[in-house]
Every structure is written in C-alpha cells, then in structure tokens.
Motif scaffolding. Structure first.
Motif, short mmCIF file in Angstrom:
data_model
loop_
_atom_site.label_atom_id
_atom_site.label_comp_id
_atom_site.label_asym_id
_atom_site.label_seq_id
_atom_site.Cartn_x
_atom_site.Cartn_y
_atom_site.Cartn_z
N ARG B 119 -2.27 -64.38 43.61
CA ARG B 119 -1.02 -65.00 44.04
C ARG B 119 0.17 -64.25 43.43
NH1 ARG B 119 -2.01 -70.30 46.03
NH2 ARG B 119 -3.90 -70.06 47.27
N ARG B 120 1.36 -64.68 43.84
CA ARG B 120 2.58 -64.18 43.21
C ARG B 120 2.65 -64.78 41.80
NH1 ARG B 120 6.80 -63.08 47.40
NH2 ARG B 120 8.35 -63.52 45.82
N VAL B 128 8.03 -58.05 43.11
CA VAL B 128 7.07 -59.16 43.02
C VAL B 128 5.88 -58.69 42.19
CG1 VAL B 128 5.65 -60.79 44.29
CG2 VAL B 128 7.76 -59.93 45.32
N TYR B 130 2.16 -59.51 41.37
CA TYR B 130 1.01 -60.28 41.83
C TYR B 130 -0.06 -60.27 40.75
CZ TYR B 130 3.14 -59.85 46.46
OH TYR B 130 4.00 -59.92 47.52
#
Lengths: 327, 138
Positions: B119-120, B128, B130
C-alpha cells in the motif's frame, strides 16, 4: 489446460490469455447512501460501488491484481518479458508508475515496461501491447476515477483492477483485434493537474460517441461472439452498445463495482466468463474517441465475488480525499 | 515530529519494503530482518542469503495511533481515524514491523493471523512511498 480449445487451435490467433487475477477494494458504498447525502443519485445502473482505501491507488491495486494473476499462472514472475499497465488515474502526472509496479511485483530488470493512460481505452491498449510484445506478458488495468462529489461521474466512480498473463498458449485465445478512431472531444476528460474527471455534459452527443465508436470497432472484427464486454462508465451505457451490436449479451460489473475506468471492459470479460460465455468481444472505449475490440474465444474460470464492507458517506469523503488530507 | 528518510536511503532496501525479503543464515538456517549484518540466531557474520517469505504470520505485538502521528502520516490518520502498528512473526520465523490496513486496528490482537499487502505508506515531497502492510487473513 482445462479448456475445450487452446490458442493453438486457432489459426492466426494473436496470442492467448493464460491466467487472470482481479482486485477490488473491500469498501463499498450503496447508491442509496449517496442518494441520501445528495438528495439524488445520478449514476445510471449503479446500485453500489467500491471505494479505494485511503492507502490505495492505481499502483497498489495493479500490484494486487498482478500478484493474483501470477499465482494462477503456469509462468512465474521471472518468465515475464513485458509489463503493460493501463490506467487513467496514475498517482502522478509524470513519473513511471510501471517501474514501481514491476519492482513491487519483483519482475526482472530486463522486463519491458510500458504505461498506457489518458483514456479509458488504456486497459485494452495494454492488452494489445502485451500481445504484440515479448510473451509471457503481464497486462494490468487498474483505475479509481474521481469526479466532483455532486455529479454523475463521482456517483459512478468505483475502483478495481484486472491483470492478465498473456502468452502464446492459453485457454482463452485472442483471435482478432480491430480499432476505430474518430474525433468526439470532451466526452470524458481530466484537466492537467486536476483529480476530477469531467464530461461536457451533452448526453445525446456522449451516447453517440460511445455507440458509434464501440459499434464500428466491433463490426471490424472478423469473429462471431455471443457476449459483449464494453467499457462501462456506468451500469447503463454498455446496454446501448448491446443494442447496436445484434445478438450479443452485454456484460459489465459497473452496476456493483462502479466505474472502473480502464479496467471496466476486462471486468466485463470476467463477468462473461463467469456466466459461461465462450466467445466474447471485449471493447475498450475512451474519450477522443477511440475503441479497441478484441475477439476472445475460450474461457478461464474466475470468481466475481469479493469481500465487502459498507461505509458511510462521511467515510467515503475522507477515504477519497474529498475532505481532509491536506498537510 | 517525523523521522525523515531521504529517497536515496529509502530505495536502498526496496525488496524488504515491498516483499519483506529476509536473510537466511547459511550456517544455522535462521532468518534475519532486514537481511544485513549478523544472523540474529547464531551471530554468524556474512552468512545471510536473501529469501522471500510468503508474507503471512502472526501478530506478536500491536498498538494503535489515534493522534499525534508523524506529519507524513497525518493525511492517512485524517482519512482512516486510527493507524494500527504491529510486530509480526512471519511464518519463516523472522519478526518484522508493519502498519495494519483493511481493518479496524482496535480489533486486531496478539496471535491474530495476518498477510502482507503493498500500500501507500506516505507521500512526501511529492513522492509516494509504497511498502508492505498487514491485513487480517481472510
């Protein structure tokens, strides 16, 4: 192989789908809940839809679907020669999210990676890319569109991803591909730097763009089919393509997942297979307008039920970043 | 107060961030995370071979953050209301930290089975990050 036919049985097949993986976020909001919030619900044919968690985006959904497709594949990730990703909602305007997906999945560094975007046709573009590139190819369509919370686009906006392992052999052969392009601007677009999808709003014009483009692409296919799986911006529009293409049953999952953008024709394919169809025309349509039609013969068993948790409208607004989220 | 980690430092061990790649000791067969330095089981040095675990395991410790999260997690806290953090003993034996997702973190307890998903983690300076999190096994 478990199917009745394989790609080898089809002269001139472009390749075959060898395995499928899907991913759908568990959060679900019903049309009724949105209707209560806005005193109206504008997405036709949508009874409920999926909502990405706050930590999900096109990349994470693509990864989840890709892992599921590889789990069901005869090939392992080291065999994958091509990764083709299709999404209208990349988390950045520029920056190769394909590299991130490849790294997370653990593909080899020599894998040819490409990302298709800017149109809901991006999912079928990725399929065509995978078929034309080195196989086995991992093809993924993942989308989580957003609109302005008071409009039909956002009421329809869902989320999900479908991944295919495309190879020389498989239980579902891709027997033909056709395409059609003609300018119909403004049927669905997102301004630079903006997260919200818009439409020009002339319904008759948008239906004409959709129906014309989808029908022309399908008519150009040299194949018979019993099922049609077109891009589904809502639960109603695919039916228009069905009326224009005689004798085929239309499959879409927008009614329960919402608008899954570039992934929607592949969810339609999954729904058609789940219903027992053995010949499907998958049509990726996108603003512009343009469409890819793919004739697929054979099928792969897939599940079309996913875990679900109902959320409230305030949770929806927070999860989608319509409120909060500013640093 | 956040614990700033630069992108060049972050990318140095992506395999472990995304897939919990462990070090398997060629001397004793024990697992070490992250896969660097000495074996946590037998203290042998230079004996760790990277291996990828299944990503499933059991919660051995957990806590819930309801306020005062580091600034890079503020947006997630806004959206989710609470953030669960767990220490998980993977089925291979190594213990790894992670955040919870797809659950009410207050309902997760020691001994619960979890599986990893990517997920982020957060977004910082427009990038971003992850990484693997855990969710309850279905």
């Amino acid at each position: 192989m478990t199917g009745t036919e394989s790609a080898e049985g089809h002269d001139g097949a472009l390749g075959a789908v060898e395995s499928v993986g899907t991913y759908v976020p568990r959060s679900t909001i019903s049309a009724e809940t949105v209707r209560e919030a806005w005193d109206g619900f504008h997405a036709r044919g949508v009874s409920e839809k999926r909502v990405p968690a706050a930590d999900e985006d096109a990349v994470t959904m693509a990864v989840a679907a890709a892992r599921n497709a590889l789990d069901d594949s005869e090939h392992n990730r080291d065999d994958v020669e091509t990764l083709a990703l299709g999404t209208t909602t990349p988390p950045v305007d520029e920056g190769d999210i394909g590299a991130t997906v490849a790294e997370v999945v653990g593909l080899g560094e020599g894998t040819e990676v490409s990302v298709h975007s800017q149109s809901t046709r991006a999912g079928t573009r990725a399929v065509v890319d995978g078929l034309r590139s080195g196989t086995p190819a991992l093809v993924v369509a993942a989308d989580a569109p957003r609109g302005s919370p008071d409009d039909a686009v956002d009421h329809a906006a869902g989320a999900g991803a479908v991944a295919l392992v495309v190879a020389d052999d498989g239980d579902a052969a891709v027997t033909d591909h056709a395409t059609y392009t003609r300018e119909f601007p403004g049927t669905r677009f997102r301004r630079r730097g903006n997260d919200e999808v818009e439409t020009y709003g002339a319904t008759t014009y948008e239906r004409e763009a959709y129906t014309t483009t989808v029908t022309e692409a399908v008519d150009a296919l040299d194949a018979d089919f019993e099922a049609l799986a077109p891009t589904a911006p809502d639960g109603s529009r695919p039916g228009r393509a069905g009326r224009a293409v005689e004798g085929s049953e239309v499959f879409q999952l927008a009614g329960e997942l919402g608008d899954t953008g570039a992934a929607s024709p592949l969810f339609g394919l999954v729904a058609a297979w789940d219903a027992g169809s053995e010949s499907v025309a998958v049509v990726g349509y996108g603003d512009g307008a343009s469409a890819d039609a793919l004739a697929i013969r054979g099928s792969i068993p897939v599940k079309t039920a996913w875990p679900s948790v109902e959320i409230t409208y305030p949770q929806y607004l927070r999860q989608r970043g319509h409120v909060g989220g500013e640093d | 107060m956040g614990a700033y980690l630069s992108v060049p430092s972050w990318v140095r061990n992506l395999d472990s961030r995304y897939r919990f790649v462990l070090g398997e000791c060629t001397e004793c067969g024990g697992y070490t995370f992250p896969p660097e330095g000495a074996c946590v089981e037998c203290n042998a040095v230079g004996t760790l071979e990277p291996v990828e675990p299944a990503g499933t395991g059991e919660v051995v410790a957990q806590t819930v953050i309801e306020s005062g999260a580091p600034p890079e997690f503020a947006a997630l806290l806004d959206a989710q209301g609470a953030i669960g953090v767990v220490l998980v003993e993977l089925d291979e034996g190594a213990r790894v930290p992670g955040m919870l997702t797809d659950c009410d973190p207050r309902e997760v307890a020691r001994g619960d089975r979890v599986e990893s998903v990517v997920r982020r983690i957060y977004e910082q300076e427009g990038i971003v990050r992850y990484g693997a999190k855990f969710r309850p096994e279905p």
